[in-house]
Design a protein around this motif. Structure first.
Motif, PDB file in Angstrom:
ATOM      1  N   VAL A 242       0.837  -1.212   0.000  1.00 51.81           N
ATOM      2  CA  VAL A 242       0.000   0.000   0.000  1.00 51.81           C
ATOM      3  C   VAL A 242       0.868   1.257   0.000  1.00 51.81           C
ATOM      4  N   LEU A 243       1.961   1.250   0.760  1.00 50.46           N
ATOM      5  CA  LEU A 243       2.833   2.422   0.779  1.00 50.46           C
ATOM      6  C   LEU A 243       3.507   2.628  -0.582  1.00 50.46           C
ATOM      7  N   LEU A 244       3.921   1.550  -1.240  1.00 50.78           N
ATOM      8  CA  LEU A 244       4.469   1.682  -2.586  1.00 50.78           C
ATOM      9  C   LEU A 244       3.444   2.303  -3.534  1.00 50.78           C
ATOM     10  N   ALA A 245       2.197   1.853  -3.428  1.00 48.60           N
ATOM     11  CA  ALA A 245       1.138   2.414  -4.268  1.00 48.60           C
ATOM     12  C   ALA A 245       0.929   3.893  -3.964  1.00 48.60           C
ATOM     13  N   ALA A 246       0.932   4.251  -2.674  1.00 48.81           N
ATOM     14  CA  ALA A 246       0.741   5.654  -2.285  1.00 48.81           C
ATOM     15  C   ALA A 246       1.857   6.533  -2.832  1.00 48.81           C
ATOM     16  N   GLU A 247       3.088   6.044  -2.794  1.00 46.16           N
ATOM     17  CA  GLU A 247       4.205   6.812  -3.342  1.00 46.16           C
ATOM     18  C   GLU A 247       4.034   7.051  -4.838  1.00 46.16           C
ATOM     19  N   ALA A 248       3.634   5.998  -5.561  1.00 49.38           N
ATOM     20  CA  ALA A 248       3.451   6.144  -7.007  1.00 49.38           C
ATOM     21  C   ALA A 248       2.330   7.127  -7.320  1.00 49.38           C
ATOM     22  N   LEU A 249       1.230   7.049  -6.573  1.00 50.71           N
ATOM     23  CA  LEU A 249       0.115   7.971  -6.813  1.00 50.71           C
ATOM     24  C   LEU A 249       0.487   9.400  -6.468  1.00 50.71           C
ATOM     25  N   ALA A 250       1.260   9.594  -5.411  1.00 52.05           N
ATOM     26  CA  ALA A 250       1.677  10.942  -5.013  1.00 52.05           C
ATOM     27  C   ALA A 250       2.502  11.617  -6.096  1.00 52.05           C
ATOM     28  N   GLU A 251       3.271  10.838  -6.865  1.00 54.60           N
ATOM     29  CA  GLU A 251       4.023  11.419  -7.976  1.00 54.60           C
ATOM     30  C   GLU A 251       3.094  12.067  -8.988  1.00 54.60           C
ATOM     31  N   LEU A 439      -4.979   2.764 -12.755  1.00 53.51           N
ATOM     32  CA  LEU A 439      -5.935   1.946 -11.997  1.00 53.51           C
ATOM     33  C   LEU A 439      -6.364   2.655 -10.718  1.00 53.51           C
ATOM     34  N   MET A 440      -5.405   3.280 -10.035  1.00 53.41           N
ATOM     35  CA  MET A 440      -5.728   3.962  -8.781  1.00 53.41           C
ATOM     36  C   MET A 440      -6.562   5.218  -9.030  1.00 53.41           C
ATOM     37  N   LEU A 441      -6.260   5.923 -10.096  1.00 55.49           N
ATOM     38  CA  LEU A 441      -7.044   7.110 -10.424  1.00 55.49           C
ATOM     39  C   LEU A 441      -8.490   6.726 -10.732  1.00 55.49           C
ATOM     40  N   ALA A 442      -8.665   5.622 -11.454  1.00 59.12           N
ATOM     41  CA  ALA A 442     -10.018   5.177 -11.764  1.00 59.12           C
ATOM     42  C   ALA A 442     -10.762   4.744 -10.500  1.00 59.12           C
ATOM     43  N   SER A 443     -10.058   4.061  -9.604  1.00 54.26           N
ATOM     44  CA  SER A 443     -10.683   3.559  -8.386  1.00 54.26           C
ATOM     45  C   SER A 443     -11.133   4.686  -7.475  1.00 54.26           C
ATOM     46  N   THR A 444     -10.353   5.758  -7.419  1.00 56.84           N
ATOM     47  CA  THR A 444     -10.650   6.871  -6.503  1.00 56.84           C
ATOM     48  C   THR A 444     -11.453   7.992  -7.155  1.00 56.84           C
ATOM     49  N   GLY A 445     -11.615   7.938  -8.488  1.00 56.46           N
ATOM     50  CA  GLY A 445     -12.328   9.018  -9.182  1.00 56.46           C
ATOM     51  C   GLY A 445     -11.503  10.281  -9.300  1.00 56.46           C
ATOM     52  N   LEU A 446     -10.167  10.174  -9.186  1.00 60.40           N
ATOM     53  CA  LEU A 446      -9.305  11.328  -9.281  1.00 60.40           C
ATOM     54  C   LEU A 446      -8.754  11.455 -10.704  1.00 60.40           C
ATOM     55  N   SER A 447      -8.118  12.553 -10.976  1.00 63.75           N
ATOM     56  CA  SER A 447      -7.430  12.748 -12.244  1.00 63.75           C
ATOM     57  C   SER A 447      -6.029  13.265 -11.951  1.00 63.75           C
ATOM     58  N   ALA A 448      -5.086  12.929 -12.815  1.00 64.14           N
ATOM     59  CA  ALA A 448      -3.692  13.334 -12.592  1.00 64.14           C
ATOM     60  C   ALA A 448      -3.523  14.820 -12.829  1.00 64.14           C
TER      61      ALA A 448
END
Length: 448
Positions: A242-251, A439-448
């Protein structure tokens, strides 16, 4: 029926449930859209002595929806069988021991014991009683103390058990420490010093080494042997994934916090350097990516201690089962998830402190500054599978007059509605990070 070829299957083996998720469209990105095809769930079968039972059942539940699948890779994350149990030993509590603990927690470990200074006989007994899978030995900045580390090597050699040892201390004695420990029968991993200089943390290399050691350990843990039969790729500790995923999304989206409420624990992961205005007042270094775990906060295994934090009139009675079914059970679990979220965020966050000096009162920052995190995401069954997840996250934001350094009151909240963050942490090793972030953006409804 012929099997459908897909990119990946990922199993998340938790303390209460096992979820197997199917993904496609990752290998062809950006020409193809990364997609979660379906998920299958079953109770985790640790009590039966073989998590493979729950794994087979979860995959069967998945393929009942999709038909037979032929994945390019199969990956897994696990927090079952006690998770990754570690003890941590350094030179000083506020320096090397804390740095080693940061590395261990960031990698997804359950730290059961931390010591500072020379290991005494009682410390060795405590390590034995903790039965860790890994021991993290740190100590000494580069060019600094060596005698404490070597004394601790000699103390560890008296242990009746032989868990793997990770050495992340003063490199001047790394070879000597490795040789002595290997001669005593330990498997040893060496990583760069986690506290190379005063007020400097270097925990990322240690996190990678811990993940490697976890993979070797988990396939030999009682009841976990069949995981290796399923996996053709990495096995990671679920919190580390989960922390690896959070780091990638934070970028992609900036500083953020991820709250993971489970049946046994509540983890908080943050990726931030803090606000520039407060950085000059910090009293101790912080890693950019940090995890804390609250072993007394959860919706099932830890339900009783979690319920005790609620006002007496709001405490569920009876407590909810592992997988709540009735309306009353769901409402009870959701109430536990709300207080677990708020409490875990408060414990993760630092605070402003006021010191009185000859020059007058000074305000300093102690601990983690989350005030620059304008995004808070919920994952884990307690927030994603139960009603009120977004409200639970909003309840953990800063309040007027509170000196805790929580995310601001107007921070955006979102849910990992597809329940893919742990899976995405595992997928990062096999696919383009941008595809995994999609995948994470789609799951959370966010956009980069």
């Amino acid at each position: 029926m012929s099997a459908r070829r897909i990119d990946a299957l990922v199993a998340e083996i938790g303390s209460t449930t096992t979820v197997v998720s199917a993904f496609d469209g990752l290998s062809g990105f950006p020409e193809t859209e990364p997609t979660l095809l379906a998920q299958g769930m079953a109770p985790t079968s640790v009590a039966a002595g073989d998590v493979g039972v729950g794994l087979v059942q979860a995959r069967a539940a998945l393929e009942a929806q999709t038909g037979p699948l032929e994945p390019g890779v199969t990956l897994a994350t696990s927090s079952a069988a006690g998770g990754l149990r570690m003890t941590v030993h350094g030179l000083t509590e506020r320096m090397t021991a804390r740095a080693a603990r940061e590395a261990a927690l960031g990698a997804g470990a359950v730290v059961t014991l931390t010591t500072a200074g020379v290991l005494r006989e009682r410390d060795v007994r405590a390590i034995h009683e903790a039965r860790p899978a890994l021991i993290f030995l740190a100590g000494g900045v580069e060019g600094g103390d060596t005698e404490t580390v070597l004394a601790n090597v000699r103390a560890l050699a008296t242990l009746p058990i032989r868990p793997a040892v990770i050495f992340g201390g003063n490199s001047a004695v790394a070879d000597e420490a490795r040789t002595a420990l290997e001669d005593a029968g330990f498997r040893v991993y060496v990583t760069p010093n986690v506290y190379p200089a005063v007020d400097e943390l270097a925990v990322e290399p240690a996190r990678r080494i811990i993940h490697d050691a976890f993979e070797e350990h988990i396939t030999r843990a009682p009841g976990m042997e069949r995981v290796a039969e399923f996996v053709r790729g990495r096995i990671l500790p679920t919190p580390g994934a989960v922390l690896l995923a959070a780091e990638a999304l934070a970028e992609a989206v900036g500083d953020l916090v991820v709250v993971d409420v489970g049946g046994a624990t509540t983890d908080v992961h943050s990726v931030t350097a803090g606000s520039p205005e407060l950085a000059q007042r910090a009293t101790e270094p912080q890693p950019r990516a940090k995890r804390t775990v609250e072993g007394d906060l959860g919706t099932y295994v830890s339900a009783r201690t979690t319920a005790s934090l609620l006002p007496e009139a709001e405490r569920p009675d009876p407590l909810p089962p592992a997988i709540p079914g009735s309306g009353a059970e769901i409402a009870a679990a959701a109430a536990l998830a709300r207080i677990a979220t708020r409490t875990a965020l408060e414990r993760h966050a630092g605070r402003l402190a006021h010191l009185y000096t000859p020059r007058g009162r000074q305000t300093v920052v102690r601990g983690r500054d989350l005030s620059a995190c304008r995004l808070v995401i919920g994952t884990g069954g307690g927030l994603v599978r139960l009603p009120g997840g977004e409200d639970a996250l909003r309840g953990g934001l800063a309040r007027e007059g509170d000196e805790r350094l929580l995310p601001p009151a107007d921070a955006r909240v979102a849910l990992d509605r597809d329940y893919v963050f742990a899976c995405c942490g595992a997928l990062l090793a096999a696919f383009d990070p941008e595809a995994v972030v999609a995948l994470m953006l789609a799951s959370t409804g966010l956009s980069a």
